[in-house]
Scaffold this active site. Structure first.
Site: not given
Length: 255
Positions: A184-187, A190
């Protein structure tokens, strides 16, 4: 290292300090970041001597690193309150007190070192990403301090999204894209998105939150398969939206 602002992270735990440094460095590789953790005996606590040594080391490294972004202006980085310097974050009350003691004992630090009043992890991440973009000391400090409001911003954005219809004004461009990468849109993704948005100078939101804020993007909790609405306003809105949609659709090199 090309960023003109460095970070020193002071924790009661050496492991916690190392972990947050590792996280922040992954999202902001051009920023000098040091962690200080644990008491003089190696257990939990903070050490005034260790904090003082870390600040001295970081300021020396900044000065040795030359001028801001490679420009040869003859002034050492870290010497000006309007340019370089060090933002310090502490994790708990006595960590903050130890940093304040270090600053009080050496008045020469006053114009080069500032203490943020921010959550330890969130503030460090926000400050690191802002510093990576070349911001000065005041902007990096403000970014760290603003992290305390991130969850209130997320809640307000979700409430607004639930109650308001989507606007299709001519000055605004929007598209929907599906998150493809497994984590997903992890660190890391992002941070890549927030840095690109800052680079584009766009006013942009993703699912209603500020797309230039790495903390707000991470707080979305966007997992694989989730659809995200990317919106921007201004003259270059279409270009900005297309760029960010392409980044998300490409899976950030993870698919």
């Amino acid at each position: 290292m090309t960023a003109r602002v460095a970070l020193v992270l002071v924790s009661h735990s050496a492991d916690l300090a190392r972990g947050v440094v590792e996280l922040a460095e992954q999202m902001a590789p051009d920023v000098l970041i040091r962690g200080v953790g644990g008491g003089p005996d190696g257990g939990l606590g903070t050490s005034l001597d260790a904090v003082q040594k870390s600040l001295a080391e970081v300021l020396t490294l900044l000065a040795d690193g030359g001028s801001v972004n490679g420009a040869d202006d003859g002034a050492p980085v870290g010497a000006s309150p309007d340019g370089g310097g060090v933002v310090v974050l502490g994790d708990l009350g006595s960590s903050v007190l130890t940093v304040e003691s270090a600053l009080e004992l050496d008045e020469s630090l006053a114009e080069r070192v500032v203490l943020a009043r921010a959550p330890f992890v969130e503030g460090a991440v926000a400050a690191a990403v802002t510093a990576h973009g070349g911001a000065g000391l005041a902007a990096v400090l403000e970014s760290a301090n603003a992290s305390v409001r991130v969850f209130a911003v997320i809640e307000a954005a979700h409430a607004l999204d639930a109650n308001a219809a989507t606007s299709d004004e001519d000055s605004q461009t929007s598209r929907t894209v599906t998150v493809r990468n497994p984590l997903g849109l992890h660190a890391r993704p992002a941070a890549l998105v927030s840095r690109k948005v800052a680079e584009l100078g766009a006013v942009m939101t993703i699912d209603g939150v500020d797309a230039s804020s790495v903390l707000q993007l991470m707080a979305l909790g966007a997992t694989q398969g989730r659809e995200l609405r990317v919106e921007a306003t201004g003259e270059r809105a279409a270009e900005a939206v297309a760029t960010v949609v392409q980044m998300i659709d490409a899976g950030f090199g993870e698919v």
